[in-house]
Design an enzyme around this catalytic site. Sequence first.
Site, PDB file in Angstrom:
ATOM      1  N   TYR A   1     -10.726 -10.427  -0.664  1.00  0.00           N
ATOM      2  CA  TYR A   1      -9.875  -9.935  -1.887  1.00  0.00           C
ATOM      3  C   TYR A   1     -10.279  -8.392  -2.094  1.00  0.00           C
ATOM      4  O   TYR A   1      -9.245  -7.620  -2.211  1.00  0.00           O
ATOM      5  CB  TYR A   1     -10.145 -10.805  -2.943  1.00  0.00           C
ATOM      6  CG  TYR A   1      -9.325 -10.335  -4.136  1.00  0.00           C
ATOM      7  CD1 TYR A   1      -7.897 -10.096  -4.103  1.00  0.00           C
ATOM      8  CD2 TYR A   1     -10.184  -9.932  -5.313  1.00  0.00           C
ATOM      9  CE1 TYR A   1      -7.504  -9.558  -5.519  1.00  0.00           C
ATOM     10  CE2 TYR A   1      -9.426  -9.207  -6.425  1.00  0.00           C
ATOM     11  CZ  TYR A   1      -8.227  -9.336  -6.659  1.00  0.00           C
ATOM     12  OH  TYR A   1      -7.652  -8.599  -7.855  1.00  0.00           O
TER      13      TYR A   1
ATOM     14  N   LYS B   1      -7.931  -4.906  -1.746  1.00  0.00           N
ATOM     15  CA  LYS B   1      -7.561  -3.824  -2.675  1.00  0.00           C
ATOM     16  C   LYS B   1      -8.012  -2.625  -2.443  1.00  0.00           C
ATOM     17  O   LYS B   1      -7.360  -1.600  -2.679  1.00  0.00           O
ATOM     18  CB  LYS B   1      -8.182  -4.267  -3.954  1.00  0.00           C
ATOM     19  CG  LYS B   1      -7.699  -5.618  -4.628  1.00  0.00           C
ATOM     20  CD  LYS B   1      -6.240  -5.145  -5.114  1.00  0.00           C
ATOM     21  CE  LYS B   1      -5.447  -6.433  -5.794  1.00  0.00           C
ATOM     22  NZ  LYS B   1      -4.048  -6.278  -6.093  1.00  0.00           N
TER      23      LYS B   1
ATOM     24  N   SER C   1      -9.005  -3.205  -8.924  1.00  0.00           N
ATOM     25  CA  SER C   1      -9.619  -4.304  -9.489  1.00  0.00           C
ATOM     26  C   SER C   1     -11.092  -3.950  -9.726  1.00  0.00           C
ATOM     27  O   SER C   1     -11.757  -3.085  -8.642  1.00  0.00           O
ATOM     28  CB  SER C   1      -9.851  -5.703  -8.885  1.00  0.00           C
ATOM     29  OG  SER C   1     -10.796  -6.503  -9.019  1.00  0.00           O
TER      30      SER C   1
HETATM   31  P1  NAD Z   1      -0.654 -13.733 -10.914  1.00  0.00           P
HETATM   32  O1  NAD Z   1      -0.971 -14.331  -9.743  1.00  0.00           O
HETATM   33  O2  NAD Z   1      -0.364 -14.313 -12.244  1.00  0.00           O
HETATM   34  O3  NAD Z   1       0.441 -12.736 -10.814  1.00  0.00           O
HETATM   35  C1  NAD Z   1       0.666 -12.335  -9.199  1.00  0.00           C
HETATM   36  C2  NAD Z   1       2.262 -12.232  -9.076  1.00  0.00           C
HETATM   37  O4  NAD Z   1       2.472 -11.860  -7.756  1.00  0.00           O
HETATM   38  C3  NAD Z   1       2.750 -13.930  -9.249  1.00  0.00           C
HETATM   39  O5  NAD Z   1       3.577 -14.003 -10.092  1.00  0.00           O
HETATM   40  C4  NAD Z   1       3.018 -14.175  -7.721  1.00  0.00           C
HETATM   41  O6  NAD Z   1       4.123 -15.505  -7.511  1.00  0.00           O
HETATM   42  C5  NAD Z   1       3.632 -12.850  -7.232  1.00  0.00           C
HETATM   43  N1  NAD Z   1       3.360 -12.628  -5.751  1.00  0.00           N
HETATM   44  C6  NAD Z   1       2.058 -13.275  -4.894  1.00  0.00           C
HETATM   45  N2  NAD Z   1       2.728 -13.045  -3.649  1.00  0.00           N
HETATM   46  C7  NAD Z   1       3.654 -12.461  -3.651  1.00  0.00           C
HETATM   47  C8  NAD Z   1       4.474 -11.850  -2.574  1.00  0.00           C
HETATM   48  N3  NAD Z   1       4.486 -12.012  -1.400  1.00  0.00           N
HETATM   49  N4  NAD Z   1       5.716 -11.441  -3.013  1.00  0.00           N
HETATM   50  C9  NAD Z   1       6.380 -11.296  -3.864  1.00  0.00           C
HETATM   51  N5  NAD Z   1       5.611 -11.698  -5.088  1.00  0.00           N
HETATM   52  C10 NAD Z   1       4.446 -12.467  -4.897  1.00  0.00           C
HETATM   53  O7  NAD Z   1      -2.036 -12.811 -10.877  1.00  0.00           O
HETATM   54  P2  NAD Z   1      -2.183 -11.520 -12.209  1.00  0.00           P
HETATM   55  O8  NAD Z   1      -3.609 -12.066 -12.844  1.00  0.00           O
HETATM   56  O9  NAD Z   1      -1.004 -11.440 -13.087  1.00  0.00           O
HETATM   57  O10 NAD Z   1      -2.566 -10.261 -11.493  1.00  0.00           O
HETATM   58  C11 NAD Z   1      -1.542  -9.343 -11.074  1.00  0.00           C
HETATM   59  C12 NAD Z   1      -2.321  -8.069 -10.151  1.00  0.00           C
HETATM   60  O11 NAD Z   1      -3.426  -7.994 -10.760  1.00  0.00           O
HETATM   61  C13 NAD Z   1      -2.702  -8.742  -8.801  1.00  0.00           C
HETATM   62  O12 NAD Z   1      -2.384  -7.782  -7.759  1.00  0.00           O
HETATM   63  C14 NAD Z   1      -4.235  -9.150  -8.904  1.00  0.00           C
HETATM   64  O13 NAD Z   1      -4.844  -8.913  -7.756  1.00  0.00           O
HETATM   65  C15 NAD Z   1      -4.531  -7.865  -9.764  1.00  0.00           C
HETATM   66  N6  NAD Z   1      -5.691  -8.221 -10.452  1.00  0.00           N
HETATM   67  C16 NAD Z   1      -5.924  -9.399 -11.455  1.00  0.00           C
HETATM   68  C17 NAD Z   1      -7.044  -9.430 -12.126  1.00  0.00           C
HETATM   69  C18 NAD Z   1      -7.218 -10.578 -12.697  1.00  0.00           C
HETATM   70  O14 NAD Z   1      -8.315 -10.964 -13.582  1.00  0.00           O
HETATM   71  N7  NAD Z   1      -6.140 -11.478 -13.415  1.00  0.00           N
HETATM   72  C19 NAD Z   1      -8.159  -8.509 -12.190  1.00  0.00           C
HETATM   73  C20 NAD Z   1      -8.022  -7.361 -11.524  1.00  0.00           C
HETATM   74  C21 NAD Z   1      -6.937  -7.427 -10.467  1.00  0.00           C
END
Ligand code: NAD
Length: 373
Positions: free
Chosen positions: A170, A174, A144
């Site tokens: 958070y 990461k 991120s």
């Molecule tokens: P999201 O919450 O929609 O997707 C994350 C998924 O992981 C969900 O389906 C959740 O149910 C699953 N999950 C959580 N904990 C789990 C566990 N212990 N075991 C199995 N599954 C688990 O989030 P997103 O926006 O799709 O983000 C995906 C990744 O990208 C994350 O790692 C997030 O930190 C990273 N990210 C997101 C953003 C953003 O703004 N959306 C920005 C930078 C990085």
Amino acid sequence: MAQLLITGGAGFIGSHTCLVLLEAGHQLLVLDDFSNSSAVALERVAELAGTRLQRAQPTLEAAPDALTLVEGDIRDAQCLEALFASAKAFGLPIQAVIHFAGLKAVGESVQQPLRYWDVNLVGSQRLLRAMDQHNCRTMVFSSSATLYGYPSPEQVPIPETAPIKPINPYGASKHAVEALLADLARCSGAAEAIQASGGGWRIARLRYFNPVGAHPSGRIGEDPNGIPNNLFPFITQVAIGRRPELTVFGDDWPTPDGTGVRDYIHVMDLAEGHREALHSLLRADPQMLTLNLGSGQGASVLDVVKAMEAASQRAIPYRIAPRRPGDAAISVANPSLAAQQLQWQTQRSLTDICRDGWAWQQANPNGYGDGCR
Ligand code: NAD
Ligand code: UDP
């Protein structure tokens, strides 16, 4: 075609990436605990890809299909072991992992640091151990732009070489996973043994800027739990009438219109970036890529309001409030390294983002629906 494990594949970015990877001909095993998502998202991915969603236990009673969903937690070592071993037993060993699973709410991470470190770091560690034991050493990791903390104005647009200064649990979690991945990429202690068991690590650490928008079909999109913390889903919910007005956190930032500036990236561009990163790793020798995925364009809060008003043909009422604690004035990527290394750059504009995000919100006013998580 490669057999891939997609952790967190039912989530916002994961579901869109699953669709892009299915369209590229890959075979996917999705592991998700649905703590922040719904299986409905993957049913719709299957429908868009013209396939069916197979559900399975971690022990995979039958050979995996194009899209197979396993409910489980990345921290569950037994579940991971069963999954890797069963895929191998069916002659379809997992060749690479795209690791989305994790917790992502900054404010919540300040309230619950232990939970964030547990899921994000311990979960990643268990996953990496299972991969190593099964000679699967290719990972694309969701990192991120939050790692850059409060970038100083002279660092914007932000290159990958900018100082890493996470400012909340958070971001720190990461950063820790990035450090672990760097250690794996450097690992040469048992070089011969590693070579004999399939070679060293191929790793992509992808630093996303602000992923928004939805698939243009309006069938899959972002479905936040409760009141959205992020600007984009909040604005679409105001446009659809679920919320009365937007609160703009500050109009006194050192930016052209005084509101915060971010680099919004269409989730389909981001999904395609994952496809390119994966293909690059599968083609090349062991290596580690660390890449910003962003558009390189900044948009202010008021720019997004105007673009969404145009897309929805509705007024978005807003009120100016004080700055939100912990916010930065500007965060915009320098995406030139990804362009150079992956021949990838964003194709979609803020207008496309708002058109597609609005189509999703309009067709699914309550997201994937209540009670289906
Ligand atoms: P999201 O919450 O929609 O997707 C994350 C998924 O992981 C969900 O389906 C959740 O149910 C699953 N999950 C959580 N904990 C789990 C566990 N212990 N075991 C199995 N599954 C688990 O989030 P997103 O926006 O799709 O983000 C995906 C990744 O990208 C994350 O790692 C997030 O930190 C990273 N990210 C997101 C953003 C953003 O703004 N959306 C920005 C930078 C990085
Ligand atoms: N923002 C806002 N009102 C909201 C949510 C966000 O004014 O209800 C602003 C926020 O201050 C920032 C921008 O919108 O300038 C993007 O915020 P978001 O939380 O979406 O992303 P992040 O700050 O994590 O980059």
